[in-house]
Enzyme design. Sequence first.
Site, PDB file in Angstrom:
ATOM      1  N   CYS A 104      -7.209   1.058   2.903  1.00 38.93           N
ATOM      2  CA  CYS A 104      -8.320   0.474   3.644  1.00 38.93           C
ATOM      3  C   CYS A 104      -9.421   1.507   3.820  1.00 38.93           C
ATOM      4  O   CYS A 104      -9.188   2.584   4.356  1.00 38.93           O
ATOM      5  CB  CYS A 104      -7.853   0.000   5.019  1.00 38.93           C
TER       6      CYS A 104
ATOM      7  N   CYS B 208      -2.162  -2.147   5.487  1.00 36.36           N
ATOM      8  CA  CYS B 208      -2.640  -1.782   4.152  1.00 36.36           C
ATOM      9  C   CYS B 208      -2.705  -0.267   3.970  1.00 36.36           C
ATOM     10  O   CYS B 208      -3.033   0.211   2.895  1.00 36.36           O
ATOM     11  CB  CYS B 208      -3.980  -2.436   3.835  1.00 36.36           C
TER      12      CYS B 208
ATOM     13  N   CYS C 258      -4.774  -7.028   4.446  1.00 34.51           N
ATOM     14  CA  CYS C 258      -3.369  -6.627   4.312  1.00 34.51           C
ATOM     15  C   CYS C 258      -3.133  -6.328   2.835  1.00 34.51           C
ATOM     16  O   CYS C 258      -4.042  -6.440   2.019  1.00 34.51           O
ATOM     17  CB  CYS C 258      -2.405  -7.677   4.864  1.00 34.51           C
TER      18      CYS C 258
END
Length: 135
Positions: free
Chosen positions: A89, A85, A11
């Site tokens: 990511c 995120c 996250c």
Amino acid sequence: MSDKPSVLFVCVHNAGRSQMAAGWLRHLAGDTVEVRSAGSAPADAINPAAVQAMREVGIDITDQGPKLLEYVTAESSDVIVTMGCGDACPVFPGKRYEDWKLDDPAGQGVEVVRGIRDEIRTRVQALLTDLIPVA
């Protein structure tokens, strides 16, 4: 290389959702799964409401500090679970990805975080059952 699956929870701040998910997986899976967590912009400390909510169910996450998401960590994980995120990511071909839509516990009281904690537990249990089917 280990024969046990590795799961990376990601996250933004690695201070709430991903830490709670990692705590649940460590608690439920024991040493049968390698558990990792990281954030695209890690906070300075874990969210105190997340710590309290997890402590209420007997899980201590205070020994896990927020960590920066590193390419090698993601690349070497079997399953990558993202939690808001966004584009930060990394995506690797052949990896299993899950994107969990969860409320962000940042700035929330423990009453709200308890609900997020419980939803995370349900998702972690389903993931674990899929990773390590009961014989």
